[in-house]
Design a protein around this motif. Structure first.
Motif, short mmCIF file in Angstrom:
data_model
loop_
_atom_site.label_atom_id
_atom_site.label_comp_id
_atom_site.label_asym_id
_atom_site.label_seq_id
_atom_site.Cartn_x
_atom_site.Cartn_y
_atom_site.Cartn_z
N LEU A 150 0.64 -1.31 0.14
CA LEU A 150 0.15 -0.09 0.04
C LEU A 150 0.85 1.21 -0.11
N VAL A 151 1.92 1.30 0.68
CA VAL A 151 2.79 2.51 0.85
C VAL A 151 3.35 2.60 -0.40
N ALA A 152 4.04 1.47 -1.08
CA ALA A 152 4.69 1.63 -2.23
C ALA A 152 3.79 1.98 -3.33
N ASP A 153 2.66 1.62 -3.36
CA ASP A 153 1.63 2.23 -4.32
C ASP A 153 1.39 3.40 -4.28
N LYS A 154 1.34 4.19 -2.88
CA LYS A 154 0.72 5.21 -2.74
C LYS A 154 2.10 6.53 -3.16
N LYS A 157 5.86 -2.71 -11.30
CA LYS A 157 4.94 -2.66 -10.39
C LYS A 157 5.53 -3.11 -9.38
N PHE A 158 4.66 -2.79 -8.35
CA PHE A 158 5.20 -3.35 -6.92
C PHE A 158 4.15 -4.68 -6.58
N ALA A 196 9.16 4.82 5.85
CA ALA A 196 7.84 3.98 6.10
C ALA A 196 8.22 2.46 6.58
N VAL A 197 9.07 2.05 5.96
CA VAL A 197 9.35 0.52 6.36
C VAL A 197 10.07 0.30 7.68
N LYS A 198 11.17 1.20 7.86
CA LYS A 198 11.85 1.36 9.06
C LYS A 198 10.82 1.47 10.29
N ALA A 199 9.42 2.37 10.13
CA ALA A 199 8.68 2.55 11.17
C ALA A 199 7.56 1.55 11.12
N SER A 200 7.61 0.40 10.22
CA SER A 200 6.78 -0.73 10.10
C SER A 200 5.24 -0.13 9.38
#
Length: 92
Positions: free
Chosen positions: A24-28, A87-88, A60-64
């Motif tokens: 979701l984060v990657a797509d955003k 794509k992701f 964002a990944v580091k923060a989970s």
């Protein structure tokens, strides 16, 4: 400028929706790549994007991205090939 990185993520990152929230984060952010569970309990991410956007994604990944997850260690490796994905995707 497009950059590519591999992230090895350790902590409570399996069984908590981590891969799907990462997608979701990657797509955003418009990040391309893959995210996959590993046999040792970690998650491996290949991420491709513009440098500044990629840094946002890594943060964002580091923060989970999953509220139930918790990242204790992240190993980042630069990759030479930025044409790996279109794509992701969640794999594995």
């Amino acid at each position: 400028m497009q950059k590519a990185v591999q992230l090895e993520v350790y902590g409570r990152v399996q069984g908590v929706g981590f891969r799907w929230m990462t997608k979701l984060v990657a797509d955003k952010l418009g990040i391309k790549g893959t995210v996959a569970n590993q046999a040792d309990g970690s998650v491996k991410i290949i991420a491709i994007g513009e440098s500044a956007t990629l840094q946002q994604f890594i943060g964002a990944v580091k923060a989970s991205p999953s509220p139930s997850g918790h990242v204790t260690k992240l190993i980042q490796t630069e990759l030479a090939d930025v044409s790996l994905c279109r794509k992701f995707s969640v794999v594995g």
